[in-house]
Design a protein around this motif. Structure first.
Motif, mmCIF file in Angstrom:
data_model
loop_
_atom_site.group_PDB
_atom_site.id
_atom_site.type_symbol
_atom_site.label_atom_id
_atom_site.label_comp_id
_atom_site.label_asym_id
_atom_site.label_seq_id
_atom_site.Cartn_x
_atom_site.Cartn_y
_atom_site.Cartn_z
ATOM 1 N N ILE A 125 -60.596 -40.069 -49.955
ATOM 2 C CA ILE A 125 -59.472 -40.071 -49.004
ATOM 3 C C ILE A 125 -58.321 -40.910 -49.547
ATOM 4 O O ILE A 125 -57.160 -40.493 -49.526
ATOM 5 C CB ILE A 125 -59.927 -40.611 -47.631
ATOM 6 C CG1 ILE A 125 -60.938 -39.664 -46.987
ATOM 7 C CG2 ILE A 125 -58.715 -40.808 -46.713
ATOM 8 C CD1 ILE A 125 -61.555 -40.204 -45.711
ATOM 9 N N GLN A 175 -66.754 -41.512 -49.782
ATOM 10 C CA GLN A 175 -65.911 -40.811 -48.816
ATOM 11 C C GLN A 175 -64.545 -41.467 -48.662
ATOM 12 O O GLN A 175 -63.523 -40.783 -48.588
ATOM 13 C CB GLN A 175 -66.620 -40.745 -47.458
ATOM 14 C CG GLN A 175 -67.884 -39.918 -47.440
ATOM 15 C CD GLN A 175 -67.652 -38.448 -47.762
ATOM 16 O OE1 GLN A 175 -68.542 -37.738 -48.215
ATOM 17 N NE2 GLN A 175 -66.448 -37.963 -47.516
ATOM 18 N N ASN A 220 -66.565 -32.182 -47.131
ATOM 19 C CA ASN A 220 -66.016 -33.439 -46.633
ATOM 20 C C ASN A 220 -65.123 -33.268 -45.412
ATOM 21 O O ASN A 220 -64.197 -34.059 -45.200
ATOM 22 C CB ASN A 220 -65.231 -34.133 -47.748
ATOM 23 C CG ASN A 220 -66.100 -34.482 -48.932
ATOM 24 O OD1 ASN A 220 -67.177 -35.039 -48.779
ATOM 25 N ND2 ASN A 220 -65.653 -34.120 -50.134
ATOM 26 N N TRP A 264 -63.568 -33.713 -41.921
ATOM 27 C CA TRP A 264 -63.474 -34.999 -41.233
ATOM 28 C C TRP A 264 -64.545 -35.180 -40.171
ATOM 29 O O TRP A 264 -65.080 -36.280 -39.994
ATOM 30 C CB TRP A 264 -62.085 -35.166 -40.617
ATOM 31 C CG TRP A 264 -61.835 -34.288 -39.414
ATOM 32 C CD1 TRP A 264 -61.274 -33.050 -39.388
ATOM 33 C CD2 TRP A 264 -62.182 -34.602 -38.048
ATOM 34 N NE1 TRP A 264 -61.239 -32.562 -38.105
ATOM 35 C CE2 TRP A 264 -61.783 -33.488 -37.265
ATOM 36 C CE3 TRP A 264 -62.783 -35.687 -37.412
ATOM 37 C CZ2 TRP A 264 -61.977 -33.447 -35.884
ATOM 38 C CZ3 TRP A 264 -62.976 -35.654 -36.035
ATOM 39 C CH2 TRP A 264 -62.573 -34.547 -35.298
ATOM 40 N N TRP A 265 -64.866 -34.102 -39.464
ATOM 41 C CA TRP A 265 -65.848 -34.237 -38.386
ATOM 42 C C TRP A 265 -67.250 -34.470 -38.934
ATOM 43 O O TRP A 265 -68.072 -35.136 -38.289
ATOM 44 C CB TRP A 265 -65.812 -33.016 -37.470
ATOM 45 C CG TRP A 265 -66.175 -31.708 -38.124
ATOM 46 C CD1 TRP A 265 -65.331 -30.832 -38.743
ATOM 47 C CD2 TRP A 265 -67.492 -31.149 -38.216
ATOM 48 N NE1 TRP A 265 -66.026 -29.747 -39.222
ATOM 49 C CE2 TRP A 265 -67.353 -29.908 -38.905
ATOM 50 C CE3 TRP A 265 -68.749 -31.543 -37.767
ATOM 51 C CZ2 TRP A 265 -68.452 -29.088 -39.173
ATOM 52 C CZ3 TRP A 265 -69.840 -30.729 -38.024
ATOM 53 C CH2 TRP A 265 -69.689 -29.522 -38.725
ATOM 54 N N VAL A 307 -67.834 -36.209 -41.718
ATOM 55 C CA VAL A 307 -67.798 -37.619 -42.110
ATOM 56 C C VAL A 307 -67.939 -38.514 -40.880
ATOM 57 O O VAL A 307 -68.659 -39.514 -40.898
ATOM 58 C CB VAL A 307 -66.484 -37.939 -42.854
ATOM 59 C CG1 VAL A 307 -66.402 -39.435 -43.178
ATOM 60 C CG2 VAL A 307 -66.378 -37.115 -44.133
ATOM 61 N N PHE A 308 -67.270 -38.131 -39.792
ATOM 62 C CA PHE A 308 -67.342 -38.928 -38.562
ATOM 63 C C PHE A 308 -68.766 -38.961 -38.017
ATOM 64 O O PHE A 308 -69.274 -40.027 -37.644
ATOM 65 C CB PHE A 308 -66.400 -38.346 -37.503
ATOM 66 C CG PHE A 308 -66.507 -39.021 -36.164
ATOM 67 C CD1 PHE A 308 -65.874 -40.235 -35.936
ATOM 68 C CD2 PHE A 308 -67.270 -38.461 -35.141
ATOM 69 C CE1 PHE A 308 -65.985 -40.873 -34.706
ATOM 70 C CE2 PHE A 308 -67.388 -39.089 -33.920
ATOM 71 C CZ PHE A 308 -66.742 -40.309 -33.697
ATOM 72 N N HIS A 338 -73.405 -32.334 -45.245
ATOM 73 C CA HIS A 338 -72.430 -32.355 -46.339
ATOM 74 C C HIS A 338 -72.826 -31.439 -47.500
ATOM 75 O O HIS A 338 -72.033 -31.270 -48.435
ATOM 76 C CB HIS A 338 -72.259 -33.784 -46.860
ATOM 77 C CG HIS A 338 -71.607 -34.701 -45.881
ATOM 78 N ND1 HIS A 338 -70.236 -34.793 -45.731
ATOM 79 C CD2 HIS A 338 -72.143 -35.568 -44.976
ATOM 80 C CE1 HIS A 338 -69.961 -35.692 -44.791
ATOM 81 N NE2 HIS A 338 -71.094 -36.168 -44.318
#
Length: 304
Positions: A167, A163, A11, A13-14, A16-17, A80
């Motif tokens: 968070i 996701q 997971n 961040w990049w 997910v982005f 992922h």
């Protein structure tokens, strides 16, 4: 454990982005274009779309979803490092019976509501059946709508729900956030231009319904069935000149759109029909612990 399935993957961040940017791009682009265009420009766009034969227009509108759903699966699996089952359910395998029960229930409810409405007042409803055009529409609907609703459900109730949940570390925020975004991403639909942003109540309300189904059942199978059944009926049963789906359906509403009446019908659906649907699912699948499942905290799987 549905939201917690995200912990099975990477997971960062990049990652997910990248996944969100490329798979939600079509919705973001439509929304930006809608808000940047003037009313006259939007009317010209809708007019140009109306000049395309219905079945071809449907194919053009639905084809991108096929590629985007494949892209979402590809990124979840390769970026992922997760399997598609974890994106679908917290159970060990996908329960297709849930999907087909939900699909059948929504189709039945749509037909019953239509029959009741038709029996009360059919003065504005025309028989629109054309054997050849309807047959083509039926085939197109069965082939393409699963990709369209698949992308929306796997993206909003699957990927983003999970996701955002890991968070936020709770369930209520991803439920509300994905429902609001789901509604806003439908802002470019012709209904919004005709009826105003009051129709967002219906889209967001539908998002909340689908989100509740997902969290209570720990999977998106019921949401997939509901969404597909609803869209199939919107395409095959009755159409009009002011909806997002203009098709060669069995019936056509020929009256002049009345924003107040249409909005009232949508509110009735949210306040009466949707709770009935949830009640049926809750009884059939023995849902319990509503407060915890809809608002509880999220803990990593390794901590449970």
């Amino acid at each position: 454990m549905f939201i917690e399935q995200a912990y099975k993957g990477n997971n960062a961040w990049w990652r997910v982005f990248i996944t969100t940017f490329f798979t939600a791009g079509i919705f973001v682009g439509n929304s930006i274009a809608y808000f940047m265009m003037s009313k006259e420009q939007m009317e010209n766009v809708y007019k140009s779309m109306n000049e395309i034969p219905n079945n071809w227009s449907l194919i053009l509108n639905l084809t991108p979803f096929m590629f985007l759903l494949g892209l979402l699966f590809f990124l979840v699996h390769n970026l992922h490092k997760r399997n598609i089952i974890s994106l679908t359910t917290s159970r060990k395998k996908i329960d297709y019976n849930r999907f087909f029960f939900s699909l059948g229930l929504i189709v039945l409810l749509n037909v019953v509501v239509f029959v009741i409405s038709y029996s009360i007042d059919n003065s504005m409803i025309q028989w629109n059946f054309n054997p050849l055009k309807f047959s083509i529409l039926f085939i197109i609907s069965l082939l393409f709508f699963p990709f369209q609703i698949g992308l929306e459900e796997y993206l909003f109730r699957g990927y983003l729900m999970q996701q955002i949940g890991v968070i936020a570390k709770n369930r209520w925020f991803p439920l509300l956030f994905t429902s609001i975004v789901f509604g806003l991403f439908h802002s470019a639909n012709p209904e919004v231009a005709k009826m105003g942003f009051g129709v967002m109540i219906f889209y967001i309300g539908t998002g909340i319904l689908l989100g509740i189904m997902t969290l209570m059942d720990e999977s998106i199978e019921l949401a997939l069935g509901f969404h597909l059944g609803n869209n199939l009926m919107a395409a095959l049963l009755i159409t009009s000149d002011f909806t997002a789906l203009k098709t060669d359906a069995l019936f056509k509403y020929s009256g002049v759109e009345n924003p107040v009446d249409m909005l009232n019908e949508m509110i009735v659906s949210i306040l009466i029909v949707y709770p009935i649907i949830l009640y049926i699912f809750a009884k059939r699948y023995k849902w319990i612990n509503w407060t915890d499942k809809l608002t509880g905290k999220i803990q990593p799987i390794t901590e449970q």
